[in-house]
Design an enzyme around this catalytic site. Sequence first.
Site, PDB file in Angstrom:
ATOM      1  N   LYS A 134       0.858  -1.174   0.000  1.00  0.00           N
ATOM      2  CA  LYS A 134       0.000   0.000   0.000  1.00  0.00           C
ATOM      3  C   LYS A 134       0.901   1.233   0.000  1.00  0.00           C
ATOM      4  O   LYS A 134       1.570   1.530   1.008  1.00  0.00           O
ATOM      5  CB  LYS A 134      -0.917  -0.031   1.218  1.00  0.00           C
ATOM      6  CG  LYS A 134      -1.955  -1.132   1.124  1.00  0.00           C
ATOM      7  CD  LYS A 134      -2.978  -0.823   0.050  1.00  0.00           C
ATOM      8  CE  LYS A 134      -3.403  -2.028  -0.736  1.00  0.00           C
ATOM      9  NZ  LYS A 134      -4.307  -1.715  -1.843  1.00  0.00           N
ATOM     10  N   LYS A 193     -12.994  -6.470  -8.878  1.00  0.00           N
ATOM     11  CA  LYS A 193     -13.621  -6.621  -7.552  1.00  0.00           C
ATOM     12  C   LYS A 193     -15.110  -6.875  -7.754  1.00  0.00           C
ATOM     13  O   LYS A 193     -15.800  -6.087  -8.409  1.00  0.00           O
ATOM     14  CB  LYS A 193     -13.386  -5.365  -6.714  1.00  0.00           C
ATOM     15  CG  LYS A 193     -11.923  -5.154  -6.322  1.00  0.00           C
ATOM     16  CD  LYS A 193     -11.790  -3.999  -5.338  1.00  0.00           C
ATOM     17  CE  LYS A 193     -10.448  -4.031  -4.631  1.00  0.00           C
ATOM     18  NZ  LYS A 193      -9.315  -3.608  -5.456  1.00  0.00           N
TER      19      LYS A 193
HETATM   20 MG    MG Z   1      -6.011  -1.987  -5.970  1.00  0.00          MG
END
Ligand code: MG
Length: 368
Positions: free
Chosen positions: A165, A265
């Site tokens: 991240k 997703k």
């Molecule tokens: Mg991503």
Amino acid sequence: MKITGIKAWQVDLPLKEGRYTWSSGHFVEIFDSTVVAVETDAGITGYAECCPLGSAYLPAFAAGVRAGLAELAPQLLGLDPTDLDVVNAHMDRVLSGHPYIKAPLDIACWDILGKAAGLPVWKLLGGKAQERVALYRAISQRGSAEMAANIEGYRAEGYRKFQLKVGGDADADIARIRATRSVLQDGEVLVADANTGWTRAEAARVVLAVRDLDVVIEQPCPTYDECLSVRRRTPLPFVLDEVIDCVATLQRALADDAMDIVNLKISKVGGLTKARLMRDLCVASGTPMTIEDTWGGDIVTATIAHLAQSTPAEFTFSATDFNSYGTVSIAEGAPVRENGTMGASDQPGLGVAPRWEALGEPCLDVDR
Ligand code: MG
């Protein structure tokens, strides 16, 4: 078969790590998930789960799932849940947008179709294209040394793919990428996911500074056009995620050669019916995918496993076992990670059964 009732439960999913931090200072400590049951006159009940990544990641938030279900659920009573395209067309007709609210209703209908047919969802989605699905581990944003240490800890659990991240200060992100790449072993995969956190100028600096490394760049900037600009400046493999939210955005990105890999997703695109179409478009165009969701527990993880299991291995860049990030199990039968891989249940439908003691009382109960 007819839908006779829809229920929902709110469930808190605390994290083993305590806090998950991504770009621009965003973080979540306890995920707020919603479990949905779609009941039928055949005595078959389908289950699903939807869990946004906080309120700032996509145009989606946890209370919005439940508000949207209260709005949409009464309008599905009487429909045949096994007519998946009919159910989806009806949802799109009576509620504009809000794909994440429609996702658990669609997924519960897939669970019903599988149970009615006596077949696992992976079979309905095309068959078992791979035996085990390789997982990535998200490495929460911390200082570079701590992120490198966390990679070594998750390697010990069997992961070989790591998603950093980043999306913070560009110099700190360059240090994060260099420090983590230096601890990786042959065959291990590193993705630097900025989660829209960089400006074009910041992204340009980062991709130039790490161009000698074996690293994949994911979603550097907020908009499609900004990402395309960065994509054209770097030879590094490139993932688009947040901006690929429907068939139309995927088609445009494929036509523009805007990415090498798509992050698909399931709740972002509205459920398994739409994710299957986008999956098939990616396979047909030779585009690997990370197959996952925004977040979730056992039922989200099971849903990911069925879609990924039915996708050829060469087009499955990675997938996510969200149920091993949290401290609470909400269903039996969910995938269990083994050597950095998972597999879907061979039981009919999604193959999961809610743990009622974890769910408590329903927060929504609609029936005719
Ligand atoms: Mg991503």
